[in-house]
Design an enzyme around this catalytic site. Structure first.
Site, PDB file in Angstrom:
ATOM      1  N   HIS A 519      -6.321  -4.491  16.164  1.00 18.93           N
ATOM      2  CA  HIS A 519      -5.941  -5.814  15.611  1.00 18.93           C
ATOM      3  C   HIS A 519      -4.390  -5.578  16.662  1.00 18.93           C
ATOM      4  CE1 HIS A 519      -3.836  -8.755  13.371  1.00 18.93           C
ATOM      5  NE2 HIS A 519      -4.537  -8.330  12.590  1.00 18.93           N
ATOM      6  N   ASP A 523      -4.993 -10.813  17.098  1.00 13.70           N
ATOM      7  CA  ASP A 523      -4.893 -11.426  15.581  1.00 13.70           C
ATOM      8  C   ASP A 523      -6.124 -12.277  15.148  1.00 13.70           C
ATOM      9  OD1 ASP A 523      -2.305 -10.175  15.629  1.00 13.70           O
ATOM     10  OD2 ASP A 523      -1.445 -12.173  16.696  1.00 13.70           O
TER      11      ASP A 523
END
Length: 550
Positions: A519, A523
């Site tokens: 992450h 995203d």
């Protein structure tokens, strides 16, 4: 002019270093390039050299201190200069050579034995360096013994790195005169493992650590040496909370070698365990201290019913050391999960098109001279095309702040082998046809299983695919292989139903794909778009394959 000497910042993530040894004392004269001290981080050790000439005016820390980077540790300048302003936190430095306690004079060194000359008729055999980053190898099997005659090309021994296994072939002919290590030993690369030469030649000079000492050296060794108050062997000091004082490198090595630090004898500054102590403990551990057992008076016996106990046979167990490869896998998986912000998205797709396409290829394989095409080959092909539009997944995250984007797709193919999980790399998968992917990935996986894979083929992957669907796994969370930013998990085929055009229930074959990603690098939305695009590509695979070839 007085010049402060700073503890260097030896790496982006390094916050402090251990000062392991001073090479100078207050009052010494130094020139540019002279070594002032040695220090170590959690990964390596270094020498700090003088950048200016002058006199050592002050020293602010001692051997064994953990010093924050960019902190003043000493001052060099002209004799008599005031250095009080350079002391960290206002500590009073030593400012004159007379203020530093001089070390007790060392006893006169015993005459060293003359070095034994190497025998030019004997050829030492060294442990190969099987890869740029390989520092040691496990010797797994001897194919010869002392006294055997070998010729060029004969296999002498087998060894393995943390990634693969290899056979060593003799480069010279002759008799095996000596063997210096045993099966199971972890041998540093380029160290002598045996020696070959004409019958009767002396090979002892090539033994690791040097040849046996000559008689003169033995007599010197046997002579008693005066020591100050016959000090006992230093043991690792233990803090009130039970922690043992050891350098970062020593702690890391202890984990790697499986050494209990309480069994190591401390020889570092201030009684600290250092790396050499751990290596010694791995070979000759001292007995761990045993706490005294308080005498307990037996309570008066009471008449109670006999307690049923489990048989000792039912409590039997066996301890086995993890293999070298298993240790590396464990370390990499822990590093991955502790250093990344990982999460997983899963999507399913309709396999009707690829199942029909595969059936057509199988029926016409002989006519078209095609290799066997697997569902995994199809997925590798599809990912290699789709991921080029999602560059954050075809990338490495370097040092947590730099993205390295690859122009081609170097696909890691997770492979289950007898030695553990290996991930060979299919370089340039995006430039290959489906048939080339089928042939080359099959050879890569088989070489990995057979332990014949070249080390360079186990690095350089930009993305990885892990297929456990053949074992019936419906969904799982694959772990990203750092510094890659993503890995795709391929799950099993499942029969599902959907509503047809006329409202009827229609069975179809489905497969779930699980994407784990970092992450920090991307995203959830772009990760989801990749899975959506991959789903659409696979559900229309035959048309997309045709479009790619036109």
């Amino acid at each position: 002019m007085a010049n402060p000497i700073l503890m260097p910042k030896a790496g982006i993530t390094v916050e402090s270093c251990i000062l392991t040894e001073w090479k100078v004392k207050v009052g010494d004269k130094v020139n540019v390039g002279d070594v002032l001290c040695t220090y170590e981080t959690d990964k390596s050790s270094f020498d700090l050299t003088a950048e200016v000439a002058g006199e050592v005016l002050a020293i602010f820390c001692e051997e064994g201190d953990e010093v924050p980077v960019l902190t003043n540790i000493a001052v060099v300048g002209a004799a008599g200069e005031d250095v009080s302003s350079f002391a960290p936190g206002g500590a009073a430095p030593a400012t004159a050579a007379t203020e530093v306690t001089a070390p007790a004079p060392a006893p006169a060194a015993a005459p060293a034995a003359a070095p034994v000359a190497l025998n030019p008729n004997v050829k030492p055999v060294t442990m190969p360096k099987a890869g740029i980053t390989v520092e040691s190898c496990i010797l797994t099997e001897w194919k010869v013994k002392v006294g055997d005659t070998v010729k060029e090309g004969d296999v002498m021994f087998s060894y393995e790195t943390d990634k693969s296994s290899f056979d060593y072939q003799a480069e010279v002919a002759g008799e095996v005169l000596a063997i210096f290590c045993e099966v199971g030993d972890e041998v540093p690369v380029l160290s002598n493992v045996c020696a070959v030469g004409p019958h009767g030649e002396d090979a002892s000079c090539y033994a690791p650590g040097g040849a046996p000492e000559a008689p003169v050296a033995e007599e010197v060794k046997a002579a008693p040496v005066e020591t100050a108050a016959s000090a006992p062997v230093a043991t690792a000091p233990v803090a009130a909370d039970g922690k043992i004082f050891a350098s970062p490198r020593a702690k890391n090595l202890a984990v790697k070698l499986g050494v209990d630090l309480s069994t190591a004898t401390a020889t570092g500054p201030n009684g600290r365990i250092i790396e050499r102590d751990v290596r010694e403990a791995s070979v000759n551990p001292k007995a761990a201290p045993v706490a005294p057992v308080a005498e307990v008076k037996a309570a008066p016996a009471q008449a109670t019913a006999p307690v049923e106990k489990a048989s000792d046979d039912l409590k039997a167990y066996k301890d086995e050391k993890m293999s070298n490869i298993r240790k590396v896998i464990a370390k990499n998986m822990m590093l991955s999960l502790s250093s990344m912000a990982q999460l997983t998205h899963t999507i399913s797709f309709d396999c009707t098109n690829i199942m029909a396409f595969r059936k057509m290829l199988k029926e016409n394989a002989e006519k078209l001279n095609l290799p066997s095409i697997t569902i995994n080959n199809i997925i590798v092909y599809a990912v290699s095309r789709v991921i080029k539009k999602h560059r954050d997944l075809n990338a490495h995250l370097i040092n947590g702040d730099t993205m390295r984007y690859f122009e081609h797709v170097n696909m890691g193919i997770a492979t289950d082998t007898p030695k553990g999980l290996l991930v060979p790399t299919l370089f340039g998968a995006d430039t290959m046809t489906l048939s080339e992917i089928a042939v080359k990935s099959k050879k890569l996986s088989q070489d990995a299983i057979d332990g014949k894979l070249a080390p360079e083929l186990l690095t350089g992957g930009s993305f990885t695919i892990s297929n456990v669907g053949t074992m019936g796994i419906e969904s799982f969370t694959p772990v990203v292989n750092p510094p890659q930013t993503g890995i795709l998990g391929v799950n099993t085929l499942e029969t599902r139903v959907k509503i047809g055009k006329d409202g009827e229930l229609v069975p179809y074959t489905a497969m779930a794909l699980s994407l784990s990603y970092d992450h920090r690098a991307l995203d959830g939305a772009p990760a989801s778009r990749f899975l959506k695009d991959l789903k659409e590509y696979l559900e229309n695979f035959s048309i997309n394959l045709l479009a790619d070839s036109i």
